[in-house]
Design an enzyme around this catalytic site. Structure first.
Site, PDB file in Angstrom:
ATOM      1  N   GLY A   1       0.830  -1.205   0.000  1.00 61.30           N
ATOM      2  CA  GLY A   1       0.000   0.000   0.000  1.00 61.30           C
ATOM      3  C   GLY A   1       0.856   1.244   0.000  1.00 61.30           C
TER       4      GLY A   1
ATOM      5  N   THR B   1       1.870   3.438  -2.494  1.00 62.87           N
ATOM      6  CA  THR B   1       1.827   4.489  -3.505  1.00 62.87           C
ATOM      7  C   THR B   1       1.047   5.729  -3.080  1.00 62.87           C
ATOM      8  OG1 THR B   1      -0.083   3.435  -4.573  1.00 62.87           O
ATOM      9  CG2 THR B   1       2.121   2.858  -5.403  1.00 62.87           C
ATOM     10  N   ARG B   2       0.389   5.662  -1.928  1.00 62.31           N
ATOM     11  CA  ARG B   2      -0.344   6.831  -1.447  1.00 62.31           C
ATOM     12  C   ARG B   2      -0.541   6.720   0.061  1.00 62.31           C
ATOM     13  NH1 ARG B   2      -6.630   6.000  -3.429  1.00 62.31           N
ATOM     14  NH2 ARG B   2      -6.984   3.993  -2.385  1.00 62.31           N
TER      15      ARG B   2
ATOM     16  N   TYR C   1     -14.147  -4.132   8.879  1.00 65.13           N
ATOM     17  CA  TYR C   1     -12.791  -3.585   8.984  1.00 65.13           C
ATOM     18  C   TYR C   1     -12.258  -3.758  10.406  1.00 65.13           C
ATOM     19  CZ  TYR C   1      -9.107   0.031   8.822  1.00 65.13           C
ATOM     20  OH  TYR C   1      -7.924   0.717   8.896  1.00 65.13           O
ATOM     21  N   SER C   2     -13.080  -3.441  11.401  1.00 67.70           N
ATOM     22  CA  SER C   2     -12.674  -3.597  12.795  1.00 67.70           C
ATOM     23  C   SER C   2     -12.311  -5.044  13.103  1.00 67.70           C
ATOM     24  CB  SER C   2     -13.799  -3.151  13.733  1.00 67.70           C
ATOM     25  OG  SER C   2     -14.060  -1.773  13.605  1.00 67.70           O
ATOM     26  N   THR C   3     -13.121  -5.954  12.598  1.00 66.54           N
ATOM     27  CA  THR C   3     -12.888  -7.375  12.827  1.00 66.54           C
ATOM     28  C   THR C   3     -11.565  -7.813  12.217  1.00 66.54           C
ATOM     29  OG1 THR C   3     -15.281  -7.784  12.831  1.00 66.54           O
ATOM     30  CG2 THR C   3     -13.833  -9.686  12.453  1.00 66.54           C
TER      31      THR C   3
END
Length: 251
Positions: free
Chosen positions: A16, A18-19, A160-162
């Protein structure tokens, strides 16, 4: 102190990259002499960042595209990098996604699987493969970029949290599994003003930060750098299995 964060002769891979936070990380490593492997979904973007790093810092930078949610693609990435460059000294699992949804019942199996694949499955597979190579080489460090969502879950980012909570558990487990020669740590990030923040309501964000963080603000992306460099360097030689919060003092 300065020599401890000198990465000349060290090979560092950031996913991840590139930004956002990853872009700031590779910039910091390259500025300190590291040979950097820039990993992201799109090869063209990786190549552009690698060129910019070489032009700015004069070191060596490589570009490797990879879909971090694919077991096969991650396996190929680890194999290709090791066969062409050799073992890594530092791996930063930074790539992540947090898709939005309308309600808990609207979460599809596809969204659930995609979120856990990119945020958890990919980092596990890459860490297992790279970590094994580091063990054989007698040293290395892995850093997993987690989120405050992993310890302060809410209904509107639950997949996402999981996934990030799983990443926290994985960090401690890998520290035990890859020790004593390889260290594995994590960073629990709060709200950072990356490109994703462009869609946030500014006044609402300011009010939320004032109410929920001790520092009463969101972070500039550059504020991730110090912690990542610390965990990557010999300054943290007795730190493993740790999750360091960089969240402004989230309440």
């Amino acid at each position: 102190m300065d020599s401890a964060v000198d990465f000349h002769g060290r090979r560092v891979m950031v996913t991840g990259a590139t930004r956002g936070l990853g872009r700031h990380m590779v910039e910091a490593f390259a500025a300190r002499g590291a040979e950097v492997i820039v990993v992201s979904r799109k090869q063209e973007a990786c190549e552009q960042v690698a060129r910019e790093l070489q032009e700015t810092h004069g070191g060596i930078a490589h570009a490797h595209s990879c879909h971090m949610g694919s077991w096969e693609a991650v396996t190929d990435l680890a194999t290709d990098v090791h066969s062409s460059l050799g073992p890594l000294d530092v791996l930063v699992n930074n790539a992540g996604i947090s898709p939005t949804y309308d309600s808990l019942t609207s979460i599809s199996e596809e969204l659930w699987d995609k979120t856990l694949d990119v945020n958890l499955k990919g980092p596990f597979r890459l860490s297992a493969l790279v970590g094994a190579e580091m063990v054989s080489a007698r040293g290395g460090t892995i850093i997993n970029i987690s989120s405050v969502a992993s310890i302060r879950p809410a209904a509107d980012w639950l997949p996402y949290s999981t996934a990030k909570a799983g990443l926290n558990a994985m960090t401690e487990g890998l520290a035990r599994g890859l020790g004593p020669t390889v260290r594995v740590n994590g960073v629990i990030c709060g709200a950072f003003l990356t490109d994703i923040a462009q869609g946030w309501d500014e006044s609402g964000t300011q009010a939320r930060m004032k109410a929920t963080t001790a520092l009463e603000r969101a972070a500039d992306p550059s504020e991730i750098v110090g912690t990542v460099l610390y965990l990557s360097s010999d300054l943290s030689s007795y730190t493993t299995g740790a999750m360091i919060r960089v969240d402004g003092g989230r309440i």
